[in-house]
Design an enzyme around this catalytic site. Structure first.
Site, PDB file in Angstrom:
ATOM      1  N   LYS A  48       0.832  -1.213   0.000  1.00 55.67           N
ATOM      2  CA  LYS A  48       0.000   0.000   0.000  1.00 55.67           C
ATOM      3  C   LYS A  48       0.874   1.275   0.000  1.00 55.67           C
ATOM      4  CE  LYS A  48      -3.930  -2.176  -0.039  1.00 55.67           C
ATOM      5  NZ  LYS A  48      -3.479  -3.576  -0.162  1.00 55.67           N
TER       6      LYS A  48
HETATM    7  C1  LIG Z   1      -9.677  -2.994  -1.728  1.00 54.48           C
HETATM    8  C2  LIG Z   1      -9.087  -3.739  -0.567  1.00 54.48           C
HETATM    9  N1  LIG Z   1      -9.862  -3.985   0.493  1.00 54.48           N
HETATM   10  C3  LIG Z   1      -9.375  -4.608   1.580  1.00 54.48           C
HETATM   11  C4  LIG Z   1      -8.076  -5.048   1.639  1.00 54.48           C
HETATM   12  C5  LIG Z   1      -7.595  -5.770   2.840  1.00 54.48           C
HETATM   13  O1  LIG Z   1      -6.525  -5.128   3.475  1.00 54.48           O
HETATM   14  P1  LIG Z   1      -5.466  -5.998   4.307  1.00 54.48           P
HETATM   15  O2  LIG Z   1      -4.629  -6.750   3.345  1.00 54.48           O
HETATM   16  O3  LIG Z   1      -4.690  -4.966   5.069  1.00 54.48           O
HETATM   17  O4  LIG Z   1      -6.252  -6.882   5.211  1.00 54.48           O
HETATM   18  C6  LIG Z   1      -7.231  -4.819   0.547  1.00 54.48           C
HETATM   19  C7  LIG Z   1      -5.836  -5.275   0.564  1.00 54.48           C
HETATM   20  O5  LIG Z   1      -5.233  -5.533  -0.441  1.00 54.48           O
HETATM   21  C8  LIG Z   1      -7.756  -4.148  -0.586  1.00 54.48           C
HETATM   22  O6  LIG Z   1      -6.986  -3.901  -1.661  1.00 54.48           O
END
Ligand SMILES: Cc1ncc(COP(=O)(O)O)c(C=O)c1O
Length: 372
Positions: A181
């Site tokens: 990210k």
């Molecule tokens: C659009 C979206 N939602 C939720 C998530 C979930 O985040 P995390 O990987 O920190 O749990 C991601 C992660 O790639 C994402 O791209």
């Protein structure tokens, strides 16, 4: 080999982690509190921020704390990482997929309106690849219909809409700090909103449902999980947050460089810049069939030229699990076409102009010289 993404971790982050390790307090503690305040200050708008061990946890907590559960439908775009759908199922509700705009890859008020039913409880827009969703018409629809708006801003740390940071609006907004990210805490996420009751419930969901009274006596008011962020991660986040604007500025320069320098070809569609875009990813669409090839062969050719790529994402409603909800190919054509044609190009702050030139040269070679 140029990867499609790479986190920027420097000596400051390493020092910050070493300090936490030496402090004797490793789990949730003073760094988490400081990071939450720093994020709230960064976002502005008087919001409160609570951090979690992932963006997925933040979304889960936001949905459950909002009272979303069995019998409810939550409208989401078909184009996202599957966590967006999984958290809805985890809350006990039904995800209702809608199609997206072929260029922005975001849902719109028009597609949302087609999916409204008497069971609709919430709309969960995703700011895809850092491009802000047009929120005002969605908020108006939500006000008219009495719906909740919960934003999946996992990919939109630092995105602005009409010059306001995503996350400052007051409704629940969730971020991810996964290493790919725009800023990272290794793993981690955050929920920002201005509803103190919702924040209280999210705090309990984050840590075993525990609430303490003024004397420190513990009670468990409702179900809670284990979703807290350790101080080690918050220490990384505190440093990364000070670098975020520079990271995003560099991402923008690189994205504009791609838009200027990538070859124009009828089989390739480029993303478009808009003010406030945080350029989490640079995703193009390539009509592999028209080029007489397929995506994996195209990716192999790029890899042989030193260029790594990613696929973000297949359309979610066509995953085996979500077909069980009654979806079939052809239901959401724009998301499906993106799913078949999408390719993510390298984009991260430490990329150089030479790296960008190498990617553009590789595309020139494959598009002009034959891709198969
Ligand atoms: C659009 C979206 N939602 C939720 C998530 C979930 O985040 P995390 O990987 O920190 O749990 C991601 C992660 O790639 C994402 O791209």
């Amino acid at each position: 080999m140029l990867p499609f993404t790479r986190p920027s971790i420097g000596e400051e982050e390493q020092r910050a982690v070493a300090e936490v390790l030496a402090s004797g307090w490793l789990a949730t503690g003073p760094r988490v509190a400081a990071f939450e305040q720093a994020l709230a200050d960064y976002l502005g708008g008087g919001v409160t921020v609570r951090v979690f061990n992932s963006g997925t946890s933040a979304l889960e907590a936001a949905l459950i704390a909002s009272g979303i559960g069995p019998g409810d439908e939550v409208i989401i775009p078909a184009m996202s990482f599957v966590a967006t759908a999984n958290v809805v199922v985890r809350a006990g509700a039904v995800p209702v997929f809608v199609d997206v705009d072929p260029v922005s890859r975001n849902l719109s008020v028009n597609t949302v309106e087609t999916a409204l039913t008497t069971q609709t409880r919430a709309i969960m827009p995703v700011h895809f690849a850092g491009r802000g969703v047009e929120m005002e018409p969605l908020r108006e629809l939500a006000r008219e219909r009495g719906l909740l708006v919960i934003e999946d801003a996992a990919q939109a740390v630092g995105t602005r809409i009409d010059d306001t940071p995503v996350g400052a609006s007051g409704n629940p907004v969730c971020f991810s700090f996964h290493p790919n990210k725009n800023m990272t805490t290794i793993e981690g996420g955050a929920l920002a909103c201005n509803d103190s009751g919702l924040i209280r419930r999210a705090e309990r969901i984050r840590f075993h449902g525990i609430e303490r009274d003024a004397e420190g006596v513990m009670d468990v008011l409702d179900w809670g999980g284990k979703m807290n962020m350790p101080d080690v991660n918050a220490a990384v986040g505190l440093v990364q947050l000070t670098r975020l604007e520079r990271f995003n500025q560099r991402r923008r320069e690189l994205a504009l460089g791609y838009i200027e320098k990538l070859p124009r070809h009828p089989a390739m569609t480029l993303p478009v810049d808009v003010p406030g875009h945080s350029w989490h990813m640079f995703c193009v669409c390539v009509d592999f069939k028209a080029l007489g090839t397929n995506r994996s062969a195209f990716q192999d050719r790029l890899r042989s030229l030193g260029v790594g790529t990613g696929v973000h994402y297949p359309a979610m409603h066509l995953y085996s699990h979500y077909r069980k909800f009654g979806y079939e190919p052809g239901d959401l054509p724009a998301a499906e076409r993106i799913g078949e044609q999408t390719l993510t190009l390298p984009l991260f702050p430490a990329m150089t102009g030479d790296d960008l030139g190498r990617v553009c040269g590789a595309f020139e070679q494959l598009l002009r010289g034959g891709a198969s």
